[in-house]
Scaffold this motif. Sequence first.
Motif, PDB file in Angstrom:
ATOM      1  N   GLU A   1      35.581  35.325  37.804  1.00  0.00           N
ATOM      2  CA  GLU A   1      35.196  36.718  37.575  1.00  0.00           C
ATOM      3  C   GLU A   1      36.142  37.391  36.585  1.00  0.00           C
ATOM      4  N   LYS A   2      37.442  37.155  36.786  1.00  0.00           N
ATOM      5  CA  LYS A   2      38.457  37.807  35.962  1.00  0.00           C
ATOM      6  C   LYS A   2      38.332  37.384  34.503  1.00  0.00           C
ATOM      7  N   ASN A   3      37.863  36.158  34.301  1.00  0.00           N
ATOM      8  CA  ASN A   3      37.804  35.656  32.944  1.00  0.00           C
ATOM      9  C   ASN A   3      36.431  35.836  32.297  1.00  0.00           C
ATOM     10  N   GLY A   4      35.731  36.782  32.825  1.00  0.00           N
ATOM     11  CA  GLY A   4      34.505  37.231  32.155  1.00  0.00           C
ATOM     12  C   GLY A   4      33.374  36.225  32.105  1.00  0.00           C
ATOM     13  N   VAL A   5      33.304  35.346  33.085  1.00  0.00           N
ATOM     14  CA  VAL A   5      32.159  34.433  33.119  1.00  0.00           C
ATOM     15  C   VAL A   5      31.012  35.177  33.797  1.00  0.00           C
ATOM     16  N   LYS A   6      30.276  35.909  33.019  1.00  0.00           N
ATOM     17  CA  LYS A   6      29.212  36.751  33.592  1.00  0.00           C
ATOM     18  C   LYS A   6      27.943  36.601  32.800  1.00  0.00           C
TER      19      LYS A   6
ATOM     20  N   ALA B   1      32.782  23.704  30.447  1.00  0.00           N
ATOM     21  CA  ALA B   1      33.713  23.894  29.329  1.00  0.00           C
ATOM     22  C   ALA B   1      34.693  25.028  29.638  1.00  0.00           C
ATOM     23  N   LYS B   2      34.167  26.105  30.250  1.00  0.00           N
ATOM     24  CA  LYS B   2      35.037  27.240  30.593  1.00  0.00           C
ATOM     25  C   LYS B   2      36.076  26.850  31.639  1.00  0.00           C
ATOM     26  N   ILE B   3      35.634  26.038  32.597  1.00  0.00           N
ATOM     27  CA  ILE B   3      36.562  25.579  33.636  1.00  0.00           C
ATOM     28  C   ILE B   3      37.737  24.827  33.017  1.00  0.00           C
TER      29      ILE B   3
END
Lengths: 476, 98
Positions: free
Chosen positions: A471-476, A283-285
């Motif tokens: 990484e930049k978009n906070g997928v952590k 979904a994030k992709i």
Amino acid sequence: MIIDLKNLTIKKVHEHFIKGDFTALDLARAYLKNIESKNKDLNAYLEVFDDVEEQAKIADDKIKAGKADILTGIPFAIKDNILIEGRIASSASKILENYHATYDATVIKKLKEAGAIFLGRTNMDEFAMGGSTENSAFGVTKNPYDHTRVAGGSSGGSAVVVAGDMALVALGSDTGGSVRQPASFCGLVGLKPTYGSVSRYGLMAMGSSLDQIGPITKTAEDAEIIFNEVHGKDINDSTTIFENTHPKKDLKNKKLIIGIPKNFINKDGVDKEVFTNFEASIAKIKLLGYEVKEISLSDIDYSLAVYYIIMSAEASTNLSRFDGVKYGLHKDGKNLLEDYLMTRGEGLGKEVRRRILLGTYVLSSGYYDAYYNKANDIRKTIKKTFDNVFREVDVILTPTTPTPAFKIGEKSKDPLQMYLEDVFTVTANLTGMPAISVPSGFTNDKLPIGMQFIASHGRENILFEISKVFEKNGVK
Amino acid sequence: MYMINAQDIEKLAGLARLSISEEEKEELTKNMGSILAYIDAIKKATEANKKANTEEIYGVRNVMREDSEPHQSGMYSEKILNEAPRREGDYVKVKKIL
């Protein structure tokens, strides 16, 4: 200034060195201090080198002279199956417990030339055989997120030293997932480069058609910097490739298409939280503007079986060199045959002996065609399947592992259960494609989860690009 | 029944030059049996192309070079011999074979 180890990256350290905020010696001492307090418990380093400060001083001279490379003074940890001249390299095995490397691996030579610092050698599954570091002859490495759980493997020590701020970055080796799986268990980035892109001269061979050396780091950028420094054609490794071996395609201004092999990732085989996390990642992709396409990979269900046949066949052949004659442990029997039997029987651990027997079985007369040859035939079909899919998509996304870090002892009694951990990672080794594991979140128990991007041969640049966006978009 | 028995394990261990204890033989019969049952699944794969050659699988060709330009004789001998469990002068010492 106080050094904030947690948030350091190679580029940040390099800038601090140039600005003079701290020296390579300051940084090395900060890591040594951390190692002193943490390693006893986590058992990630098998040995911390006693000349770290001297190495750092040499790096500082280089920096002061204005000759610093991006890796000058960067503290590395090295998996115990990669040779550094004069130092012990044991592959976490009794049979090589006191073996001193007689030459530098090509990756080590390149890092030395760049002025990198080697802090120590890291724990691993013996001869890189395993997915939990439980097969080390020198004790299990613990997961820093939960000390009752495994760090993953086989490069478990390399992952834990980075996750525990006991080194900035580390090198591991990946034959079926041994860099990516521990990276995912420890919330890190792990890269398995294209087969042949990084020289394996000086890496102890396990499955020669599968092995690659790869970095374990906190960020995709760090993995990219290391890959750029260590890859390249090497006269000492005939399987290394040239820059133009695999044709490149122009990606500028192109919207990347991400393939999802739905038939391969089903609810039954994957832990519930990992599955939910994977759905969320898809979904994030889509939110990030990538096109997502469902793909079908035929014959991929056989990949794990094919992997275990080919790997064990190659490992049993490669490990025949440990005979107690040329180097390593020697047990004295009544005659030469007894020397062999005793040296190998006592010097090699349980899992290593099991894989040697398995490899001997699939290569033995009468079974050779049914197992080894058949496995190679299917391997070719799998490769063709991926080659075709990469005409339609730029990257394939899967979870890195079917479960998060499991309990120490949970799978060690049942080797088949342990092997099933590799189901998503082995295809990149069978086909030679590059693959990267990046952090994708946590379970409710705060255990890291990773996901894997796979690209076509020679396209590490796509993997770095998409990983950085994540990484930049906070997928952590 | 398992796909492999204790005698098979013994034979394989002989071929692989490994001494294996009686106790371990039993354990190996069991867990190698289940591994073999798992990898046996490849027999069901029917679409596989026959006669895969190494170049098709690995994407690289075998590379040969002239056997020339040797390094200076003896350059590495001492380092390498130092790692041998038993040596005599500049030789690795081995038990007689015949």
